[in-house]
Design a protein around this motif. Structure first.
Motif, PDB file in Angstrom:
ATOM      1  N   GLU A  21       0.840  -1.206   0.000  1.00  0.00           N
ATOM      2  CA  GLU A  21       0.000   0.000   0.000  1.00  0.00           C
ATOM      3  C   GLU A  21       0.871   1.250   0.000  1.00  0.00           C
ATOM      4  O   GLU A  21       2.061   1.189   0.325  1.00  0.00           O
ATOM      5  N   PRO A  22       0.297   2.420  -0.361  1.00  0.00           N
ATOM      6  CA  PRO A  22       1.087   3.659  -0.433  1.00  0.00           C
ATOM      7  C   PRO A  22       1.752   3.988   0.895  1.00  0.00           C
ATOM      8  O   PRO A  22       1.116   3.881   1.955  1.00  0.00           O
ATOM      9  N   ARG A  23       3.021   4.399   0.856  1.00  0.00           N
ATOM     10  CA  ARG A  23       3.732   4.771   2.077  1.00  0.00           C
ATOM     11  C   ARG A  23       3.185   6.080   2.630  1.00  0.00           C
ATOM     12  O   ARG A  23       3.090   6.271   3.829  1.00  0.00           O
ATOM     13  N   GLN A  24       2.859   7.008   1.743  1.00  0.00           N
ATOM     14  CA  GLN A  24       2.253   8.279   2.164  1.00  0.00           C
ATOM     15  C   GLN A  24       0.734   8.134   2.194  1.00  0.00           C
ATOM     16  O   GLN A  24       0.168   7.332   1.436  1.00  0.00           O
ATOM     17  N   ILE A  25       0.091   8.892   3.068  1.00  0.00           N
ATOM     18  CA  ILE A  25      -1.373   8.863   3.115  1.00  0.00           C
ATOM     19  C   ILE A  25      -1.929   9.175   1.730  1.00  0.00           C
ATOM     20  O   ILE A  25      -1.607  10.219   1.147  1.00  0.00           O
ATOM     21  N   PRO A  26      -2.742   8.305   1.171  1.00  0.00           N
ATOM     22  CA  PRO A  26      -3.291   8.569  -0.167  1.00  0.00           C
ATOM     23  C   PRO A  26      -4.388   9.624  -0.130  1.00  0.00           C
ATOM     24  O   PRO A  26      -5.126   9.738   0.855  1.00  0.00           O
ATOM     25  N   ILE A  27      -4.471  10.408  -1.197  1.00  0.00           N
ATOM     26  CA  ILE A  27      -5.541  11.389  -1.330  1.00  0.00           C
ATOM     27  C   ILE A  27      -6.740  10.688  -1.960  1.00  0.00           C
ATOM     28  O   ILE A  27      -6.712  10.333  -3.144  1.00  0.00           O
ATOM     29  N   PRO A  60     -11.622   9.049   3.999  1.00  0.00           N
ATOM     30  CA  PRO A  60     -10.483   8.290   4.551  1.00  0.00           C
ATOM     31  C   PRO A  60      -9.218   9.123   4.746  1.00  0.00           C
ATOM     32  O   PRO A  60      -8.512   8.953   5.747  1.00  0.00           O
ATOM     33  N   THR A  61      -8.915  10.022   3.819  1.00  0.00           N
ATOM     34  CA  THR A  61      -7.723  10.860   3.965  1.00  0.00           C
ATOM     35  C   THR A  61      -7.857  11.752   5.190  1.00  0.00           C
ATOM     36  O   THR A  61      -6.938  11.847   6.018  1.00  0.00           O
ATOM     37  N   CYS A  62      -8.999  12.411   5.304  1.00  0.00           N
ATOM     38  CA  CYS A  62      -9.222  13.309   6.439  1.00  0.00           C
ATOM     39  C   CYS A  62      -9.196  12.549   7.759  1.00  0.00           C
ATOM     40  O   CYS A  62      -8.642  13.025   8.761  1.00  0.00           O
TER      41      CYS A  62
END
Length: 427
Positions: A21-27, A60-62
């Motif tokens: 999964e993405p290492r950074q929080i996905p937008i 989910p991002t928020c």
């Protein structure tokens, strides 16, 4: 990540990627979410299942970024809002309505003062403003039968008064009310109000948390410690059935740890739509990752600037709680032992006109409405953010008309001092 220290939480809190999964929080830039059956979606609308169906309520991002701020503050639940003003409004309106009363420190941000004293007053909620320096007797005298909350700022913007959180928490709890603290200027890096008795914390994430002037936002964090069920008649919105959700009672379904934020999301965000965008939440998270590093530099620069100003013959007074002899120095040692913020307030000899001349002469520091940014900025509050307040209200808030709010960024401290020095030559 409760076992980790705050620096680690700034970097890695709120989101843990799975395998691949993405290492950074996905937008998650989507307004809506797909479900296989209407029954699945119905459970979400009935608050019987967790998930997402429309980004006006949750995204989910928020939620990942809110979870990080929740960890930083040591709370049990949190939500992002579209601005700090929305967070202040929601924090009160979630538990108070027409006919109710709130006690607030008089030394608060001008926009918040206007929200309380004008806009929310028109909604039927009455506010009594007390000095942050009031005695316990004066504070207790401000409460009424219909008082629903107490509000204050850890470090007031721009007066820089330091609130005695324990004193205000003691009074609030003695009258069956939660204490709401705006922790914007201190951030959880320098103060965690829950540890001193506060029940709810708000932030304008636009300031130090974002730190780069990228996105407007706010946040509300609940400690999960205030027992609403002890006062069911005072807080019926949390302790009695909500007809708009088929009779759900928030404290029964979500417990003390989740009732307050769930109600604010399910009711207020649903109806007012003060939503922070996923893109803004992403920018906010980038700022949070360096918050612990930046706050140290902000405080170091502010301390150096404050010490320089205190000795300058053209400066009439300086407010910065890090200074020996400052009115709030002892309180700061208690609540803010590792530093307060990067904002220094001071008066230029000659009053309003001299202050305006000084600001026009600055070359490095920019005149902006903004504050608490990586770049140094400056403001004359009586002529800007607090312009709507009368002279009497300005004095009550600790904001004389010669006050200059100087927000030290993370540049070199000597460069900031040199800029101030050359600007004062023109006064």
């Amino acid at each position: 990540m409760s076992k980790h220290r705050i620096e680690t939480k700034c970097v890695q809190g709120g989101y843990t990627p799975g395998n691949g999964e993405p290492r950074q929080i996905p937008i998650i830039q989507s307004t809506t979410f797909k479900y296989a059956t209407s029954e699945d979606m119905g459970k979400l609308f009935d608050l019987e299942a967790s998930g997402y169906f429309y980004s006006r309520l949750q995204n989910p991002t928020c939620d990942s970024v809110a979870a990080k701020i929740c960890e930083l503050e040591g709370g049990t639940a949190a939500m992002l809002t579209s601005s700090g003003q929305a967070a202040s409004f929601f924090s009160i309106f979630n538990i108070a309505s027409c006919g109710d009363h709130v006690v607030s420190s008089s030394s608060i941000y001008g926009g918040t003062y206007n929200l309380f004293a004008v806009t929310m007053k028109r909604m039927g909620i009455d506010f009594t403003f007390v000095s942050p320096d009031c005695t316990e007797e004066e504070l207790n005298a401000a409460f009424r039968e219909n008082t629903k909350a107490v509000f204050g700022e850890t470090i007031a913007n721009p007066a820089l008064t330091v609130l005695d959180i324990e004193k205000f928490a003691k009074a609030a709890h003695a009258h069956g009310c939660p204490l709401i603290i705006d922790n914007t200027f201190a951030t959880p890096v320098n103060c965690r109000p829950f540890e001193w008795g506060a029940d709810i914390v708000t932030h304008s994430t636009t300031k130090y948390m974002d730190g780069h002037g990228s996105a407007v936002g706010g946040c509300i964090v609940d400690s999960g410690k205030f027992d609403w069920t002890k006062y069911p008649d005072k807080f019926p919105g949390l302790c009695t059935p909500d007809d708009s959700y088929h009779g759900i009672t928030y404290t029964e379904r979500f417990g003390l740890e989740g009732a307050y934020i769930t109600k604010a999301t399910a009711q207020l965000m649903r109806d007012f739509g003060c939503t922070q965008s996923p893109q803004s939440a992403y920018y906010l998270n980038l700022g949070l990752e360096s918050l612990h590093l930046r706050m140290k530099r902000h405080c170091e620069n502010a301390q150096a600037v404050a010490e320089y100003l205190k000795k300058h013959p053209k400066i009439s007074w300086v407010n910065y709680c890090g200074l020996e002899g400052d009115k709030y120095h002892e309180l700061a040692k208690k609540y803010l032992p590792n530093g307060s913020c990067g904002v220094v307030s001071f008066g230029v000899k000659g009053g309003r006109k001299a202050a305006e001349t000084f600001m026009k002469s600055l070359r490095l520091a920019a005149i902006e409405t903004h504050v608490a940014d990586a770049r140094t900025c400056c403001l004359h509050p009586a002529n800007a953010t607090h312009r709507q307040m009368s002279d009497e209200e300005l004095r009550a808030a600790g904001i004389p008309d010669d006050l200059v709010r100087f927000s030290c960024g993370i540049e070199n401290a000597q460069d900031l001092i040199d800029d101030i020095a050359q600007a004062l030559e023109n006064v």
